[in-house]
Design an enzyme around this catalytic site. Structure first.
Site, mmCIF file in Angstrom:
data_model
loop_
_atom_site.group_PDB
_atom_site.id
_atom_site.type_symbol
_atom_site.label_atom_id
_atom_site.label_comp_id
_atom_site.label_asym_id
_atom_site.label_seq_id
_atom_site.Cartn_x
_atom_site.Cartn_y
_atom_site.Cartn_z
ATOM 1 N N ILE A 106 59.521 67.565 131.316
ATOM 2 C CA ILE A 106 60.682 67.412 130.433
ATOM 3 C C ILE A 106 61.693 66.456 131.067
ATOM 4 C CG2 ILE A 106 62.060 69.331 131.342
ATOM 5 C CD1 ILE A 106 62.707 70.006 128.359
ATOM 6 N N GLY A 162 56.069 70.267 131.630
ATOM 7 C CA GLY A 162 55.616 70.035 130.258
ATOM 8 C C GLY A 162 54.251 69.355 130.190
ATOM 9 N N ASP A 165 51.746 72.019 129.961
ATOM 10 C CA ASP A 165 51.747 72.536 128.589
ATOM 11 C C ASP A 165 50.905 71.624 127.697
ATOM 12 O OD1 ASP A 165 53.981 74.761 128.488
ATOM 13 O OD2 ASP A 165 54.861 73.119 129.616
ATOM 14 N N GLU A 185 58.164 75.125 135.934
ATOM 15 C CA GLU A 185 59.299 75.674 135.193
ATOM 16 C C GLU A 185 60.163 76.657 135.975
ATOM 17 O OE1 GLU A 185 56.502 74.735 133.908
ATOM 18 O OE2 GLU A 185 56.745 74.024 131.852
ATOM 19 N N ASP A 193 57.788 77.875 128.168
ATOM 20 C CA ASP A 193 57.749 78.453 126.814
ATOM 21 C C ASP A 193 57.087 77.561 125.766
ATOM 22 O OD1 ASP A 193 59.709 76.554 126.847
ATOM 23 O OD2 ASP A 193 61.348 77.861 126.221
HETATM 24 C C1 LIG Z 1 62.196 74.144 125.442
HETATM 25 C C2 LIG Z 1 61.827 73.254 126.624
HETATM 26 C C3 LIG Z 1 60.484 73.511 127.117
HETATM 27 C C4 LIG Z 1 60.003 72.557 128.141
HETATM 28 C C5 LIG Z 1 60.027 72.815 129.466
HETATM 29 C C6 LIG Z 1 59.542 71.884 130.427
HETATM 30 C C7 LIG Z 1 59.812 72.045 131.741
HETATM 31 C C8 LIG Z 1 59.415 71.061 132.750
HETATM 32 O O1 LIG Z 1 58.824 70.033 132.464
HETATM 33 S S1 LIG Z 1 59.815 71.453 134.385
HETATM 34 C C9 LIG Z 1 59.494 69.967 135.263
HETATM 35 C C10 LIG Z 1 60.653 69.010 135.307
HETATM 36 N N1 LIG Z 1 60.329 67.854 136.093
HETATM 37 C C11 LIG Z 1 60.588 67.709 137.389
HETATM 38 O O2 LIG Z 1 61.195 68.551 138.003
HETATM 39 C C12 LIG Z 1 60.112 66.425 138.049
HETATM 40 C C13 LIG Z 1 61.260 65.560 138.514
HETATM 41 N N2 LIG Z 1 60.772 64.303 139.054
HETATM 42 C C14 LIG Z 1 60.212 64.158 140.273
HETATM 43 O O3 LIG Z 1 60.018 65.108 141.012
HETATM 44 C C15 LIG Z 1 59.835 62.769 140.694
HETATM 45 O O4 LIG Z 1 60.520 61.865 139.897
HETATM 46 C C16 LIG Z 1 58.316 62.463 140.620
HETATM 47 C C17 LIG Z 1 57.578 63.237 141.724
HETATM 48 C C18 LIG Z 1 57.740 62.845 139.266
HETATM 49 C C19 LIG Z 1 58.069 60.947 140.809
HETATM 50 O O5 LIG Z 1 58.652 60.494 141.994
HETATM 51 P P1 LIG Z 1 58.836 58.925 142.230
HETATM 52 O O6 LIG Z 1 59.368 58.751 143.599
HETATM 53 O O7 LIG Z 1 57.590 58.227 141.864
HETATM 54 O O8 LIG Z 1 59.891 58.453 141.141
HETATM 55 P P2 LIG Z 1 61.476 58.672 141.130
HETATM 56 O O9 LIG Z 1 62.116 57.572 141.900
HETATM 57 O O10 LIG Z 1 61.808 60.060 141.508
HETATM 58 O O11 LIG Z 1 61.803 58.505 139.583
HETATM 59 C C20 LIG Z 1 61.790 57.250 138.949
HETATM 60 C C21 LIG Z 1 62.755 57.322 137.798
HETATM 61 O O12 LIG Z 1 62.285 58.325 136.872
HETATM 62 C C22 LIG Z 1 63.324 59.291 136.668
HETATM 63 N N3 LIG Z 1 62.677 60.618 136.425
HETATM 64 C C23 LIG Z 1 61.611 61.137 137.050
HETATM 65 N N4 LIG Z 1 61.346 62.333 136.564
HETATM 66 C C24 LIG Z 1 62.244 62.605 135.607
HETATM 67 C C25 LIG Z 1 62.469 63.696 134.720
HETATM 68 N N5 LIG Z 1 61.682 64.762 134.695
HETATM 69 N N6 LIG Z 1 63.510 63.597 133.862
HETATM 70 C C26 LIG Z 1 64.298 62.519 133.809
HETATM 71 N N7 LIG Z 1 64.125 61.447 134.624
HETATM 72 C C27 LIG Z 1 63.108 61.478 135.501
HETATM 73 C C28 LIG Z 1 64.129 59.255 137.930
HETATM 74 O O13 LIG Z 1 65.406 59.795 137.699
HETATM 75 C C29 LIG Z 1 64.139 57.774 138.210
HETATM 76 O O14 LIG Z 1 65.053 57.160 137.330
HETATM 77 P P3 LIG Z 1 66.033 55.977 137.833
HETATM 78 O O15 LIG Z 1 66.824 56.560 138.953
HETATM 79 O O16 LIG Z 1 66.824 55.616 136.619
HETATM 80 O O17 LIG Z 1 65.107 54.887 138.309
#
Ligand SMILES: CCC/C=C/C=C/C(=O)SCCNC(=O)CCNC(=O)[C@H](O)C(C)(C)COP(=O)(O)OP(=O)(O)OC[C@H]1O[C@@H](n2cnc3c(N)ncnc32)[C@H](O)[C@@H]1OP(=O)(O)O
Length: 316
Positions: A106, A162, A165, A185, A193
């Site tokens: 997400i 997600g 999911d 999550e 969810d």
């Molecule tokens: C009703 C709702 C139901 C849904 C629920 C869903 C829940 C979930 O999905 S929980 C999981 C949430 N995700 C995370 O916690 C992951 C967060 N991201 C990371 O850990 C890292 O970014 C990753 C390991 C995936 C990749 O690392 P890498 O070094 O390759 O890249 P980064 O420099 O960290 O990121 C590059 C740019 O992408 C942006 N970004 C990465 N993940 C997200 C995200 N989940 N949401 C928004 N943005 C994300 C990050 O901010 C960087 O952006 P920028 O600084 O503008 O370059």
């Protein structure tokens, strides 16, 4: 009328996602998009192409944000898969992610308004609105399961939150050797969810392993994902995986769509029902579907030792 531009020879096509710097190259027959039946871009988070006449490739395409699932994505998936379900040309779908990894789950920035600041004048109304949002988000992945065309998902790099999911709603899961999976999550303070807690236990045999992954949010790597049955094949890299996914899609697409789509519908029905209920369901299903001309065509091909690739089945 569908206007396909069918090229005669295999071509090397490049991923159409403009922002995707790591271009994946697959050897496929390139065919233009249907002007009537196929999904109708522009989608802002999905890139849709037709690598072959009967195969649709959907790619989540926000590589600069690691394919984080923003508001547009949750809506576009529903439109896209509803259109694919109705597209009689399409027999199989391949789903993948653009760029460095499959998806980071997400969009943590975009979560704020819908989930963290829901609208409503009192607790009841706020709760009702949150319920609406969750229902809508659940549909984003349920629509994959409701689509009668088999969906092959090809996962490289990370598949987080997600993403799990999403992939558990797909029919066949393939991954690269560098893939990892994370039911993340609990780490962001919520119980998953939109499908993982419901579908993952039905995909992986071990309830204990599902519980461990969901409670700890630890990463699971490709080899373990293969040994527990989350994925059925592991490929050395993304190019090989995409070629393998398209080859598998081509194999499935060569078969009777009546047989293939009936198989998907009945596999999902039987997952959720008792054996007697599921036998009753397929009995009713096949009392009409066995009357297809595809049965005779396929049986004749088997008798004559012909490949199904040489048989023409009508669109469905
Ligand atoms: C009703 C709702 C139901 C849904 C629920 C869903 C829940 C979930 O999905 S929980 C999981 C949430 N995700 C995370 O916690 C992951 C967060 N991201 C990371 O850990 C890292 O970014 C990753 C390991 C995936 C990749 O690392 P890498 O070094 O390759 O890249 P980064 O420099 O960290 O990121 C590059 C740019 O992408 C942006 N970004 C990465 N993940 C997200 C995200 N989940 N949401 C928004 N943005 C994300 C990050 O901010 C960087 O952006 P920028 O600084 O503008 O370059």
């Amino acid at each position: 009328m569908c206007k396909f531009v069918i090229l005669q020879y295999p071509l090397y096509i490049r991923n159409k996602c403009k922002k995707n710097k790591s271009r994946s190259i697959c050897k496929v027959h390139l065919v233009g998009m249907s002007s009537s039946g196929g999904p109708t871009p522009p989608f802002t988070t999905l890139s849709v192409s037709r690598p072959a006449e009967t195969i649709t490739h959907v790619e989540i395409c926000r590589p600069e944000k690691r394919n984080a699932m923003n508001k547009a994505f949750w809506l576009e998936m529903v439109d896209c898969f509803n259109q694919i379900a109705e597209d009689s040309e399409c027999r199989v779908v391949v789903f993948s992610g653009a760029g460095k990894l499959f998806t980071s789950g997400i969009d943590l920035m975009g979560m704020a308004s819908d989930i963290l600041q829901p609208e409503g004048d009192d607790t009841a109304r706020i709760s009702w609105n949150v319920r609406r949002v969750i229902t809508k988000y659940q549909e984003t992945f349920s629509v994959i399961e409701k689509c009668p065309k088999p969906v092959i998902v090809a996962i490289h790099g990370a598949c987080i939150g997600g993403g799990v999911d999403l992939i558990t709603a797909c029919d066949i899961r393939l991954c690269t050797q560098d893939a990892w999976f994370q039911v993340k999550e609990v780490d962001i303070g919520l119980a998953a969810d939109v499908g993982t807690l419901q579908r993952l236990p039905r995909v992986i045999g071990s309830r204990s392993l599902v519980n461990e992954l969901a409670f700890t949010a630890r990463k699971m790597y490709a080899d373990e994902a293969k040994s527990c049955g989350l994925v059925s094949r592991v490929f050395p890299d993304k190019d090989t995986m995409m070629a393998g996914a398209l080859e598998m899609a081509g194999e499935i697409a060569s078969k009777s769509p009546v047989a293939v789509q009936g198989t998907k519908v009945n596999l999902i029905y039987s997952r959720d029902h008792s054996v007697p209920e599921a036998l009753h369901y397929i009995n009713t299903w096949n009392m009409s579907m066995l009357q297809t001309q595809d049965l005779m065509k396929s049986a004749q091909a088997a008798m004559e030792k012909k490949s199904l690739k040489d048989i023409t089945f009508s669109k469905l």
